[in-house]
Design a protein around this motif. Structure first.
Motif, short mmCIF file in Angstrom:
data_model
loop_
_atom_site.label_atom_id
_atom_site.label_comp_id
_atom_site.label_asym_id
_atom_site.label_seq_id
_atom_site.Cartn_x
_atom_site.Cartn_y
_atom_site.Cartn_z
N LYS A 37 -121.67 7.55 -50.65
CA LYS A 37 -120.96 7.08 -51.80
C LYS A 37 -121.00 5.55 -52.02
CE LYS A 37 -117.45 9.27 -50.75
NZ LYS A 37 -117.77 9.87 -49.60
N THR A 38 -120.69 4.91 -50.73
CA THR A 38 -120.61 3.66 -51.06
C THR A 38 -121.88 2.77 -51.11
OG1 THR A 38 -118.54 3.34 -49.73
CG2 THR A 38 -119.72 1.47 -49.83
N THR A 39 -122.91 3.25 -50.45
CA THR A 39 -124.06 3.06 -50.28
C THR A 39 -124.55 2.85 -51.94
OG1 THR A 39 -124.54 3.75 -48.12
CG2 THR A 39 -126.65 3.44 -49.31
N LEU A 40 -124.59 4.12 -52.44
CA LEU A 40 -124.91 4.35 -53.77
C LEU A 40 -124.21 3.13 -54.79
CD1 LEU A 40 -126.32 5.98 -56.12
CD2 LEU A 40 -124.27 7.44 -56.30
N ALA A 41 -122.81 3.04 -54.64
CA ALA A 41 -121.98 2.14 -55.29
C ALA A 41 -122.72 0.80 -55.09
CB ALA A 41 -120.61 2.39 -54.85
N ASN A 42 -123.14 0.42 -53.89
CA ASN A 42 -123.59 -0.69 -53.68
C ASN A 42 -125.11 -1.06 -54.42
OD1 ASN A 42 -121.31 -2.10 -52.13
ND2 ASN A 42 -122.13 -1.37 -50.16
N ARG A 43 -125.96 -0.02 -54.18
CA ARG A 43 -127.01 -0.05 -54.66
C ARG A 43 -127.08 -0.40 -56.16
NH1 ARG A 43 -132.13 -0.66 -53.23
NH2 ARG A 43 -131.71 0.50 -51.42
N ILE A 44 -125.97 0.56 -57.09
CA ILE A 44 -125.91 0.24 -58.38
C ILE A 44 -125.46 -0.89 -58.67
CG2 ILE A 44 -124.78 1.18 -60.54
CD1 ILE A 44 -125.00 3.59 -59.25
#
Length: 213
Positions: A37-44
């Protein structure tokens, strides 16, 4: 008088436009611990603002408080969708401090972390029931998605009538199976991606604009 009238009309139109704009929609990123989840949030966030949301870690429950990145503007097909990203703690039925001992933590630190993680689960549930306008549900495509927690959370999301986009993350892993997630939750569209590698993020952004724009 004509000039003054035109000026008043221009100010009125500008004010109407300004105050008619909707606030950015709060989109909660949910899912079990270590789903990415945080990896995705950071990617966005990095793709569209240049900033990160929070630290990433292979240790479970690294995110123990909801983190919010405001006014993320995503441009798709000439249109701009503005959202607030809410990166939430991983939801689970039980947080055991012994999980953290496996990552070379001292017992006191492990107990503290488990307590914070338990409080984080409660906070995530509060956000889901009260403070989000839509959900991105992140699942690890290399693990079994048909669990009690996932079924419960998706059921709550559906009962709240929130738009939900299911993402099958970690397609870069050998054991990944996107179809397994589609079979578990056929009532929702599932989009494959690797948030870590950035694979298929264009489709993810298209769907975010479609679901939450």
């Amino acid at each position: 008088m004509g000039l003054l009238t035109n000026l008043k009309d221009s100010i009125s139109r500008a004010a109407s436009t300004l105050f008619s704009e909707e606030d950015p929609k709060r989109i909660g990123i949910y899912g079990p611990p270590n789903a990415g989840k945080t990896t995705l949030a950071n990617r966005i966030a990095r793709d569209w603002t240049g900033d990160a949301v929070g630290p990433e870690s292979h240790v479970p429950h690294e995110t123990r408080r909801a983190r919010r990145k405001e006014n993320v503007e995503i441009e798709r097909d000439g249109k701009t969708v503005t959202i607030d990203i809410v990166d939430t703690p991983g939801v689970t039925t039980k947080v055991d401090y012994t999980e953290f001992l496996e990552h070379d933590m001292e017992k006191d630190d492990a107990v503290r972390r488990s307590r914070e993680a338990t409080e984080g689960v409660a906070e995530a549930m509060h956000w889901l029931r009260e403070d989000v306008d839509g959900v991105i549900y992140v699942l690890d495509s290399a693990t079994d998605p048909f669990t009690q927690v996932n079924t419960m959370l998706i059921g709550i999301i559906e009962s709240q009538d929130l738009p939900v986009l299911i993402l099958a993350n970690k397609i870069d892993l050998e054991d990944s199976s996107v179809q397994r997630i589609r079979n578990a939750y056929p009532q929702h569209e599932t989009i494959p991606l690797s948030a870590l590698e950035g694979d298929n993020m264009d489709e993810v952004y298209d769907k975010i604009a479609e679901y939450f724009g």
